[in-house]
Scaffold this motif. Structure first.
Motif, PDB file in Angstrom:
ATOM      1  N   ILE A 136      -6.717  10.531 -18.712  1.00  0.00           N
ATOM      2  CA  ILE A 136      -6.310   9.409 -19.560  1.00  0.00           C
ATOM      3  C   ILE A 136      -5.056   9.783 -20.353  1.00  0.00           C
ATOM      4  N   GLU A 137      -5.007  10.993 -20.871  1.00  0.00           N
ATOM      5  CA  GLU A 137      -3.818  11.460 -21.602  1.00  0.00           C
ATOM      6  C   GLU A 137      -2.609  11.505 -20.677  1.00  0.00           C
ATOM      7  N   HIS A 138      -2.805  11.970 -19.454  1.00  0.00           N
ATOM      8  CA  HIS A 138      -1.716  11.976 -18.460  1.00  0.00           C
ATOM      9  C   HIS A 138      -1.220  10.546 -18.212  1.00  0.00           C
ATOM     10  N   ASP A 139      -2.155   9.598 -18.075  1.00  0.00           N
ATOM     11  CA  ASP A 139      -1.780   8.211 -17.857  1.00  0.00           C
ATOM     12  C   ASP A 139      -0.991   7.643 -19.038  1.00  0.00           C
ATOM     13  N   ARG A 140      -1.386   8.015 -20.244  1.00  0.00           N
ATOM     14  CA  ARG A 140      -0.654   7.544 -21.436  1.00  0.00           C
ATOM     15  C   ARG A 140       0.792   8.023 -21.394  1.00  0.00           C
ATOM     16  N   LYS A 141       0.992   9.271 -20.980  1.00  0.00           N
ATOM     17  CA  LYS A 141       2.358   9.824 -20.887  1.00  0.00           C
ATOM     18  C   LYS A 141       3.154   9.076 -19.824  1.00  0.00           C
ATOM     19  N   LEU A 142       2.506   8.695 -18.721  1.00  0.00           N
ATOM     20  CA  LEU A 142       3.199   7.945 -17.673  1.00  0.00           C
ATOM     21  C   LEU A 142       3.624   6.566 -18.179  1.00  0.00           C
ATOM     22  N   ASP A 143       2.766   5.960 -19.020  1.00  0.00           N
ATOM     23  CA  ASP A 143       3.049   4.621 -19.536  1.00  0.00           C
ATOM     24  C   ASP A 143       4.124   4.620 -20.630  1.00  0.00           C
ATOM     25  N   ALA A 144       4.348   5.782 -21.242  1.00  0.00           N
ATOM     26  CA  ALA A 144       5.310   5.853 -22.351  1.00  0.00           C
ATOM     27  C   ALA A 144       6.745   5.766 -21.883  1.00  0.00           C
ATOM     28  N   ALA A 198       0.836  -1.206   0.000  1.00  0.00           N
ATOM     29  CA  ALA A 198       0.000   0.000   0.000  1.00  0.00           C
ATOM     30  C   ALA A 198       0.868   1.253   0.000  1.00  0.00           C
ATOM     31  N   MET A 199       1.904   1.269   0.834  1.00  0.00           N
ATOM     32  CA  MET A 199       2.791   2.437   0.888  1.00  0.00           C
ATOM     33  C   MET A 199       3.498   2.634  -0.452  1.00  0.00           C
ATOM     34  N   HIS A 200       3.956   1.555  -1.076  1.00  0.00           N
ATOM     35  CA  HIS A 200       4.638   1.700  -2.365  1.00  0.00           C
ATOM     36  C   HIS A 200       3.677   2.185  -3.451  1.00  0.00           C
ATOM     37  N   HIS A 201       2.424   1.748  -3.388  1.00  0.00           N
ATOM     38  CA  HIS A 201       1.429   2.290  -4.314  1.00  0.00           C
ATOM     39  C   HIS A 201       1.260   3.792  -4.068  1.00  0.00           C
ATOM     40  N   LEU A 202       1.170   4.180  -2.794  1.00  0.00           N
ATOM     41  CA  LEU A 202       1.021   5.599  -2.476  1.00  0.00           C
ATOM     42  C   LEU A 202       2.228   6.409  -2.935  1.00  0.00           C
ATOM     43  N   PHE A 203       3.445   5.870  -2.773  1.00  0.00           N
ATOM     44  CA  PHE A 203       4.643   6.580  -3.239  1.00  0.00           C
ATOM     45  C   PHE A 203       4.539   6.868  -4.733  1.00  0.00           C
ATOM     46  N   ARG A 204       4.148   5.842  -5.499  1.00  0.00           N
ATOM     47  CA  ARG A 204       4.045   6.002  -6.955  1.00  0.00           C
ATOM     48  C   ARG A 204       2.919   6.966  -7.332  1.00  0.00           C
ATOM     49  N   ILE A 205       1.795   6.877  -6.649  1.00  0.00           N
ATOM     50  CA  ILE A 205       0.677   7.786  -6.924  1.00  0.00           C
ATOM     51  C   ILE A 205       1.073   9.216  -6.592  1.00  0.00           C
ATOM     52  N   ASP A 246       4.031  10.589  -6.598  1.00  0.00           N
ATOM     53  CA  ASP A 246       4.953  11.102  -7.623  1.00  0.00           C
ATOM     54  C   ASP A 246       4.238  11.347  -8.956  1.00  0.00           C
ATOM     55  N   ALA A 247       3.417  10.405  -9.374  1.00  0.00           N
ATOM     56  CA  ALA A 247       2.790  10.494 -10.696  1.00  0.00           C
ATOM     57  C   ALA A 247       1.724  11.572 -10.783  1.00  0.00           C
ATOM     58  N   TYR A 248       1.049  11.862  -9.675  1.00  0.00           N
ATOM     59  CA  TYR A 248      -0.079  12.780  -9.724  1.00  0.00           C
ATOM     60  C   TYR A 248       0.121  14.020  -8.858  1.00  0.00           C
ATOM     61  N   ASN A 249       1.399  14.389  -8.688  1.00  0.00           N
ATOM     62  CA  ASN A 249       1.748  15.645  -8.011  1.00  0.00           C
ATOM     63  C   ASN A 249       1.076  15.794  -6.650  1.00  0.00           C
ATOM     64  N   GLY A 250       1.301  14.822  -5.792  1.00  0.00           N
ATOM     65  CA  GLY A 250       0.708  14.844  -4.464  1.00  0.00           C
ATOM     66  C   GLY A 250       1.260  15.961  -3.595  1.00  0.00           C
ATOM     67  N   GLU A 251       0.446  16.403  -2.655  1.00  0.00           N
ATOM     68  CA  GLU A 251       0.854  17.414  -1.675  1.00  0.00           C
ATOM     69  C   GLU A 251       0.400  16.947  -0.303  1.00  0.00           C
ATOM     70  N   PHE A 252       1.277  17.119   0.701  1.00  0.00           N
ATOM     71  CA  PHE A 252       0.919  16.776   2.076  1.00  0.00           C
ATOM     72  C   PHE A 252       0.226  17.934   2.764  1.00  0.00           C
ATOM     73  N   HIS A 253      -0.698  17.604   3.654  1.00  0.00           N
ATOM     74  CA  HIS A 253      -1.404  18.596   4.464  1.00  0.00           C
ATOM     75  C   HIS A 253      -1.550  18.028   5.870  1.00  0.00           C
ATOM     76  N   THR A 254      -1.474  18.894   6.855  1.00  0.00           N
ATOM     77  CA  THR A 254      -1.738  18.488   8.226  1.00  0.00           C
ATOM     78  C   THR A 254      -3.094  19.057   8.620  1.00  0.00           C
ATOM     79  N   VAL A 255      -3.940  18.189   9.127  1.00  0.00           N
ATOM     80  CA  VAL A 255      -5.283  18.584   9.518  1.00  0.00           C
ATOM     81  C   VAL A 255      -5.420  18.321  11.012  1.00  0.00           C
ATOM     82  N   THR A 256      -5.828  19.334  11.747  1.00  0.00           N
ATOM     83  CA  THR A 256      -6.041  19.182  13.184  1.00  0.00           C
ATOM     84  C   THR A 256      -7.533  19.260  13.474  1.00  0.00           C
TER      85      THR A 256
END
Length: 171
Positions: free
Chosen positions: A163-171, A72-79, A81-91
């Motif tokens: 879908i176009e973004h995914d195609r670029k990732l697969d290339a 699960a963590m490795h999937h999250l790492f890849r997601i 990176d691939a989809y420009n993730g940002e961390f947030h802290t919520v209290t």
């Protein structure tokens, strides 16, 4: 942990099929279905594709079923990176069993590119978890999850962009 075999069983039951019926539809002996569902045998990718077609689900839902914490963590790492993730802290403030107010800090991740899909997913989830009527919408949630992206109502232009973004990732 929901394994691929357990997921196949769950989806088979949801589809109202017996192991014998599914085996006949796939051209297998029912012992093969029992072996896959019990986890004593692993289905190859082409067999998972056949299961997906027979159970009317997206094949991706079967290909990524076997998750543990590390996967699960490795999937999250890849997601991330691939989809420009940002961390947030919520209290948030919660009340414990003694009535004391406690601040709870949670880390969240947002993905601008996936935001519309995540909002839609949240809406479908909330309708299934907290139905307004006596009729549960759990079946709608399962359909959404196991048939995504076909089950999504997100704007087609946004889907095409992803879908176009995914195609670029697969290339």
């Amino acid at each position: 942990m929901l394994t691929t075999g357990k997921l196949i069983r769950k989806l088979r039951i949801r589809a109202g099929k017996t192991q014998v019926e599914l085996a006949k539809e796939l051209g297998y002996d029912d012992a093969v279905i029992r072996r896959h569902e019990s986890g004593r045998g692993n289905a190859k990718a082409d067999t998972l594709q056949k299961y997906a077609e027979a159970l009317n689900v997206n094949p991706e839902s079967l290909l990524c079923a076997d998750l543990n914490s590390t996967r699960a963590m490795h999937h999250l790492f890849r997601i991330f990176d691939a989809y420009n993730g940002e961390f947030h802290t919520v209290t948030t403030t919660v009340t414990d069993e003694n009535g004391n107010q406690i601040e709870k800090e949670t880390v969240a991740i947002s993905f601008d590119m996936l935001n519309e899909f995540i909002k839609e997913w949240k809406s479908v989830y909330e309708k299934s978890a907290f139905p307004d009527s006596e009729v549960s919408e759990k079946a709608d949630y399962d359909y959404y999850v196991y048939n995504f992206p076909e089950s999504s109502d997100v704007d087609q232009a946004y889907r095409d962009m992803l879908i176009e973004h995914d195609r670029k990732l697969d290339a």
